[in-house]
Design a protein around this motif. Structure first.
Motif, PDB file in Angstrom:
ATOM      1  N   THR A  49       0.692  -0.838   0.246  1.00 54.08           N
ATOM      2  CA  THR A  49       0.805  -0.244   0.140  1.00 54.08           C
ATOM      3  C   THR A  49       0.892   1.065   0.165  1.00 54.08           C
ATOM      4  OG1 THR A  49      -1.469  -1.487   0.666  1.00 54.08           O
ATOM      5  CG2 THR A  49      -1.816   1.605   1.546  1.00 54.08           C
ATOM      6  N   ASN A  50       0.500   2.312  -1.112  1.00 57.55           N
ATOM      7  CA  ASN A  50       1.978   3.375  -0.695  1.00 57.55           C
ATOM      8  C   ASN A  50       0.893   4.749   0.015  1.00 57.55           C
ATOM      9  OD1 ASN A  50       2.941   5.549  -1.945  1.00 57.55           O
ATOM     10  ND2 ASN A  50       1.884   6.058  -3.485  1.00 57.55           N
ATOM     11  N   ILE A  51       1.733   4.584   1.018  1.00 58.03           N
ATOM     12  CA  ILE A  51       0.834   5.592   2.586  1.00 58.03           C
ATOM     13  C   ILE A  51       1.834   7.133   1.729  1.00 58.03           C
ATOM     14  CG2 ILE A  51       0.728   5.881   4.448  1.00 58.03           C
ATOM     15  CD1 ILE A  51      -0.289   3.930   4.294  1.00 58.03           C
ATOM     16  N   GLU A  52       1.405   7.736   2.020  1.00 58.52           N
ATOM     17  CA  GLU A  52       1.504   9.607   1.454  1.00 58.52           C
ATOM     18  C   GLU A  52       1.481  10.026   2.363  1.00 58.52           C
ATOM     19  OE1 GLU A  52       0.547  13.173  -1.713  1.00 58.52           O
ATOM     20  OE2 GLU A  52      -0.592  11.944  -1.806  1.00 58.52           O
ATOM     21  N   SER A  53       2.824  11.263   2.923  1.00 55.94           N
ATOM     22  CA  SER A  53       2.210  12.123   4.162  1.00 55.94           C
ATOM     23  C   SER A  53       2.779  13.008   3.387  1.00 55.94           C
ATOM     24  CB  SER A  53       4.637  11.763   3.950  1.00 55.94           C
ATOM     25  OG  SER A  53       5.170  12.098   3.192  1.00 55.94           O
ATOM     26  N   TYR A  54       2.244  13.741   4.084  1.00 55.59           N
ATOM     27  CA  TYR A  54       2.008  15.974   4.683  1.00 55.59           C
ATOM     28  C   TYR A  54       2.264  16.303   5.738  1.00 55.59           C
ATOM     29  CZ  TYR A  54      -1.225  19.971   4.310  1.00 55.59           C
ATOM     30  OH  TYR A  54      -1.420  21.055   4.159  1.00 55.59           O
ATOM     31  N   GLN A  55       2.922  17.379   5.087  1.00 55.54           N
ATOM     32  CA  GLN A  55       3.986  18.372   5.666  1.00 55.54           C
ATOM     33  C   GLN A  55       2.648  19.329   6.536  1.00 55.54           C
ATOM     34  OE1 GLN A  55       7.187  20.998   4.860  1.00 55.54           O
ATOM     35  NE2 GLN A  55       8.143  19.989   5.837  1.00 55.54           N
ATOM     36  N   SER A 324      -8.815  14.316   4.482  1.00 55.71           N
ATOM     37  CA  SER A 324      -8.525  13.017   4.107  1.00 55.71           C
ATOM     38  C   SER A 324      -7.816  12.204   5.234  1.00 55.71           C
ATOM     39  CB  SER A 324      -7.892  12.693   2.912  1.00 55.71           C
ATOM     40  OG  SER A 324      -6.611  13.420   2.674  1.00 55.71           O
ATOM     41  N   SER A 325      -5.987  13.125   5.548  1.00 60.67           N
ATOM     42  CA  SER A 325      -5.619  12.765   7.181  1.00 60.67           C
ATOM     43  C   SER A 325      -6.843  12.426   8.542  1.00 60.67           C
ATOM     44  CB  SER A 325      -4.978  13.443   7.651  1.00 60.67           C
ATOM     45  OG  SER A 325      -4.183  14.110   6.342  1.00 60.67           O
ATOM     46  N   ILE A 326      -7.435  12.919   8.204  1.00 62.94           N
ATOM     47  CA  ILE A 326      -8.447  13.204   9.815  1.00 62.94           C
ATOM     48  C   ILE A 326      -9.280  11.722  10.089  1.00 62.94           C
ATOM     49  CG2 ILE A 326     -10.269  14.527  10.815  1.00 62.94           C
ATOM     50  CD1 ILE A 326      -9.809  16.681   9.217  1.00 62.94           C
ATOM     51  N   VAL A 419     -17.270   5.313  26.487  1.00 61.79           N
ATOM     52  CA  VAL A 419     -16.771   6.058  25.866  1.00 61.79           C
ATOM     53  C   VAL A 419     -16.816   6.719  24.817  1.00 61.79           C
ATOM     54  CG1 VAL A 419     -15.555   5.145  23.812  1.00 61.79           C
ATOM     55  CG2 VAL A 419     -15.932   3.367  25.571  1.00 61.79           C
ATOM     56  N   GLY A 420     -15.991   8.376  24.534  1.00 61.46           N
ATOM     57  CA  GLY A 420     -15.656   9.329  23.756  1.00 61.46           C
ATOM     58  C   GLY A 420     -15.111   8.560  22.864  1.00 61.46           C
ATOM     59  N   VAL A 421     -15.524  10.048  21.741  1.00 60.75           N
ATOM     60  CA  VAL A 421     -14.828   9.897  20.516  1.00 60.75           C
ATOM     61  C   VAL A 421     -13.926  11.786  19.914  1.00 60.75           C
ATOM     62  CG1 VAL A 421     -14.799   9.905  18.149  1.00 60.75           C
ATOM     63  CG2 VAL A 421     -16.337   8.276  19.301  1.00 60.75           C
ATOM     64  N   LEU A 422     -12.844  11.266  19.901  1.00 54.39           N
ATOM     65  CA  LEU A 422     -12.149  12.238  19.505  1.00 54.39           C
ATOM     66  C   LEU A 422     -11.403  11.934  18.058  1.00 54.39           C
ATOM     67  CD1 LEU A 422     -10.157  13.015  22.849  1.00 54.39           C
ATOM     68  CD2 LEU A 422     -11.858  13.996  22.146  1.00 54.39           C
ATOM     69  N   GLU A 423     -11.406  13.347  17.299  1.00 55.52           N
ATOM     70  CA  GLU A 423     -10.911  13.284  16.019  1.00 55.52           C
ATOM     71  C   GLU A 423      -9.155  14.114  16.444  1.00 55.52           C
ATOM     72  OE1 GLU A 423     -14.040  15.326  13.199  1.00 55.52           O
ATOM     73  OE2 GLU A 423     -13.429  16.712  14.353  1.00 55.52           O
ATOM     74  N   GLY A 424      -8.472  13.387  15.118  1.00 51.62           N
ATOM     75  CA  GLY A 424      -7.009  13.632  15.460  1.00 51.62           C
ATOM     76  C   GLY A 424      -6.477  13.054  14.174  1.00 51.62           C
ATOM     77  N   VAL A 425      -4.951  12.608  14.248  1.00 52.70           N
ATOM     78  CA  VAL A 425      -4.611  11.679  12.581  1.00 52.70           C
ATOM     79  C   VAL A 425      -3.175  11.653  13.201  1.00 52.70           C
ATOM     80  CG1 VAL A 425      -5.364  14.120  11.500  1.00 52.70           C
ATOM     81  CG2 VAL A 425      -2.943  14.178  12.558  1.00 52.70           C
ATOM     82  N   TYR A 426      -2.594  10.804  12.351  1.00 58.91           N
ATOM     83  CA  TYR A 426      -1.386  10.238  12.347  1.00 58.91           C
ATOM     84  C   TYR A 426      -0.513  10.396  12.166  1.00 58.91           C
ATOM     85  CZ  TYR A 426      -4.708   5.688  12.823  1.00 58.91           C
ATOM     86  OH  TYR A 426      -5.621   4.732  13.061  1.00 58.91           O
ATOM     87  N   CYS A 427       0.425  11.277  13.101  1.00 58.74           N
ATOM     88  CA  CYS A 427       1.535  11.841  13.061  1.00 58.74           C
ATOM     89  C   CYS A 427       2.851  11.123  12.632  1.00 58.74           C
ATOM     90  CB  CYS A 427       2.449  12.441  14.250  1.00 58.74           C
ATOM     91  SG  CYS A 427       3.674  13.474  14.415  1.00 58.74           S
ATOM     92  N   ILE A 428       3.632  10.287  11.220  1.00 58.45           N
ATOM     93  CA  ILE A 428       5.158   9.775  11.086  1.00 58.45           C
ATOM     94  C   ILE A 428       5.776  10.261  11.715  1.00 58.45           C
ATOM     95  CG2 ILE A 428       2.865   8.483  10.109  1.00 58.45           C
ATOM     96  CD1 ILE A 428       3.697   9.460   7.485  1.00 58.45           C
ATOM     97  N   HIS A 463       5.133  15.756  10.231  1.00 54.07           N
ATOM     98  CA  HIS A 463       4.441  14.887   8.877  1.00 54.07           C
ATOM     99  C   HIS A 463       3.378  13.998   9.499  1.00 54.07           C
ATOM    100  CE1 HIS A 463       8.457  16.358   7.197  1.00 54.07           C
ATOM    101  NE2 HIS A 463       7.866  16.039   5.974  1.00 54.07           N
ATOM    102  N   ILE A 464       2.243  14.155   8.549  1.00 56.64           N
ATOM    103  CA  ILE A 464       1.317  13.414   8.975  1.00 56.64           C
ATOM    104  C   ILE A 464       0.840  12.155   7.812  1.00 56.64           C
ATOM    105  CG2 ILE A 464       0.318  15.146  10.350  1.00 56.64           C
ATOM    106  CD1 ILE A 464      -1.632  16.307   8.726  1.00 56.64           C
ATOM    107  N   VAL A 465       0.307  11.271   8.235  1.00 60.73           N
ATOM    108  CA  VAL A 465      -0.293  10.277   6.751  1.00 60.73           C
ATOM    109  C   VAL A 465      -1.701  11.072   5.756  1.00 60.73           C
ATOM    110  CG1 VAL A 465      -1.578   8.301   6.141  1.00 60.73           C
ATOM    111  CG2 VAL A 465       0.498   8.449   8.171  1.00 60.73           C
ATOM    112  N   ARG A 466      -1.573  11.296   4.633  1.00 57.05           N
ATOM    113  CA  ARG A 466      -2.383  12.471   4.068  1.00 57.05           C
ATOM    114  C   ARG A 466      -3.525  10.941   3.590  1.00 57.05           C
ATOM    115  NH1 ARG A 466      -3.261  15.828   0.328  1.00 57.05           N
ATOM    116  NH2 ARG A 466      -1.290  16.579   0.568  1.00 57.05           N
ATOM    117  N   ASN A 467      -3.367   9.815   3.306  1.00 55.01           N
ATOM    118  CA  ASN A 467      -4.366   8.819   3.403  1.00 55.01           C
ATOM    119  C   ASN A 467      -4.695   7.858   4.461  1.00 55.01           C
ATOM    120  OD1 ASN A 467      -2.057   7.664   2.862  1.00 55.01           O
ATOM    121  ND2 ASN A 467      -2.203   6.701   1.021  1.00 55.01           N
ATOM    122  N   ALA A 468      -5.236   8.600   5.855  1.00 56.23           N
ATOM    123  CA  ALA A 468      -5.402   8.255   6.705  1.00 56.23           C
ATOM    124  C   ALA A 468      -6.222   6.299   6.934  1.00 56.23           C
ATOM    125  CB  ALA A 468      -5.899   8.693   7.819  1.00 56.23           C
ATOM    126  N   ASP A 469      -6.997   6.313   5.854  1.00 55.53           N
ATOM    127  CA  ASP A 469      -7.913   4.797   5.874  1.00 55.53           C
ATOM    128  C   ASP A 469      -7.287   3.857   5.498  1.00 55.53           C
ATOM    129  OD1 ASP A 469      -7.414   6.384   3.658  1.00 55.53           O
ATOM    130  OD2 ASP A 469      -8.697   5.307   2.714  1.00 55.53           O
TER     131      ASP A 469
END
Length: 478
Positions: A49-55, A324-326, A419-428, A463-469
């Motif tokens: 799988t091609n993982i694209e990063s985003y600054q 798409s990162s969220i 249980v509660g839910v928070l929004e975030g991104v994946y930092c790499i 740097h975070i993952v652009r396609n977090a799914d």
């Protein structure tokens, strides 16, 4: 003795091939191993799988819209009171005080005057020349002529230009004196001098038509000349009021977006300067236009009839991330009253109560990261006392559903379940996916603006993952 020839045993074809393989040198073997490794890496890359990063960058959600504005100001074209050859004494685009010399007219191209200046005046002229020399730009050589006019005007001012004949123009904006063989015209009012005209002088916002905004039909006439002029010829334009207006064409969508605004911040593309102005929407020939009224800054744009501007309406700024990162992540929610501090490590955590094999209560301190704290809205099933507290969001991996937490303050108990839910991104940044919480301030179809000051959140240039799914938390990516 007879010669007996012994037939040498010839190796078989398979043996030849084996010997040929083992006779390869080390270089060939290394090249073969490298080729196999490269082939394996290429196959692995193509099938993975091609993982694209985003600054992460900072800024507004989108660029502000740009417009072309038509400048309307209080100005009038000044006419020559006599004929002859003209000499200019005011710098174009500069402000002139009332009674300042604007130009002189003589019967011949050679002017005759005799002036003796004081040492202080001469020193002032030298300083002006030095200042102009230091700031001179060869690509704007025409400024040399403007400086020449200004310098000659200052010399007249130092000489105290007076005469025994004085008259004033009909509109009261120019007074005339004689000096040597010249008739010197002086401004009767403060203003900004322009040696050009374009036909918009005397226009007001109320008298504008749609055709006035056609830049293809716009024509500006340069009034500077070295030839003889006649009485009544246009000589210069004088802007006599610092108040001015910019009128911009609007689409229906733009007009609707700006309908509730009474003040706007304007960025001028010419010099990137900004200033605020009073805003209103008007109609011209059935179409919507924006009117921006200013009471300062005119001298910077006095020579421009059409100005490229940017309306600074996108004021929400923060960190910009792709939608798409969220991702969302579940956390256990625990009332803040159950939190405690470890006396030895000074770490924040909770006391989890359990029973040992003998049935005795055992208290265990569990250190955990508090990702967020929010006021309880009472929807989590807590008691009335608990619902007034702050809720802490903690990582689910640190607790199990059904764990009993005991308060050190009143020995009350709380069972972990909500249980509660928070929004975030994946930092790499470190090569593996780490959840970072975000708080969205604004968003459009592609990007969101998130707060810079979120606990356990993002920083600029992360740097975070652009396609977090396509990624799981804590997955090693490189």
């Amino acid at each position: 003795m007879p010669n007996i020839q012994k037939n040498a045993v010839q190796p078989s074809g398979i043996l030849k091939k084996i010997r040929k393989i083992f006779s390869m040198n080390i270089g060939t073997m290394l090249f073969g191993m490298l080729f196999i490794y490269m082939l394996f890496s290429a196959v692995l890359y193509l099938t993975s799988t091609n993982i694209e990063s985003y600054q992460v960058i900072s800024g507004p959600l989108s660029r502000n819209e740009t417009y072309t504005g038509l400048a309307i100001r209080e100005e009038s074209v000044q006419k020559a009171d006599t004929s002859g050859y003209i000499t200019y004494y005011a710098r174009e685009g500069s402000k002139i005080n009332a009674d300042g010399a604007v130009y002189g007219i003589s019967s011949s191209q050679k002017t005759e005057s005799s002036t003796e200046l004081s040492s202080e005046n001469l020193a002032s002229i030298r300083n002006q020349m030095l200042s102009f020399s230091k700031g001179f730009n060869g690509s704007k050589f025409n400024t040399t002529y403007s400086f020449k006019y200004e310098l000659e005007g200052n010399i007249l001012q130092y000489a105290g230009v007076t005469g025994n004949s004085v008259s004033t123009s009909e509109d009261g904006t120019t007074s005339v004196v004689t000096y040597g063989n010249q008739t010197i015209s002086k401004a009767a009012n403060d203003g900004i001098v322009l040696y050009s005209k374009d036909g918009y002088e005397g226009k007001s916002v109320e008298s504008l038509t749609a055709s006035d905004f056609d830049q293809n039909a716009y024509h500006e006439t340069d009034l500077k000349t070295q030839n003889s002029i006649k009485t009544g010829d246009s000589v210069y334009t004088l802007i006599t009021d610092e108040k001015w207006s910019l009128v911009i064409p609007l689409t229906e969508k733009q007009a609707s977006k700006l309908a509730d605004r009474t003040v706007v911040r304007v960025k001028f593309q010419k010099d990137s300067m900004t200033q605020s102005g009073d805003f209103s929407i008007i109609e011209i020939d059935g179409s919507k236009y924006g009117r921006i009224d200013f009471n300062k800054g005119l001298i910077r744009y006095a020579s421009d009839r059409f100005l490229e501007i940017e309306l600074v309406t996108n004021t929400v700024t923060g960190l910009k991330v792709p939608l798409s990162s969220i991702v969302t992540k579940e956390f256990y929610v625990i009332p803040s009253k159950y939190a405690t501090t470890n006396q030895d490590s000074q770490e924040t955590g909770f006391i989890v109560q359990s029973r040992d094999k003998n049935g005795k209560d055992v208290d265990t301190f569990v250190h955990t990261t508090i990702y967020a704290s929010k006021e309880d809205d009472g929807s989590g099933g807590q008691t009335e006392e608990e619902s007034t507290s702050t809720l802490y969001y903690v990582d689910k991996k640190d607790f199990n559903e059904g764990d009993v937490i005991v308060s050190q303050k009143d020995q009350s108990h709380y069972t972990v379940s909500d249980v509660g839910v928070l929004e975030g991104v994946y930092c790499i940044n470190q090569g593996y996916a780490v959840f970072r919480r975000i708080e969205i301030l604004d968003q459009n179809e592609e990007y969101a603006i998130v707060s810079r000051n979120t606990d356990y959140g993002l920083s600029r240039y992360d740097h975070i993952v652009r396609n977090a799914d396509k990624v799981n938390e804590e997955e090693i990516l490189y």
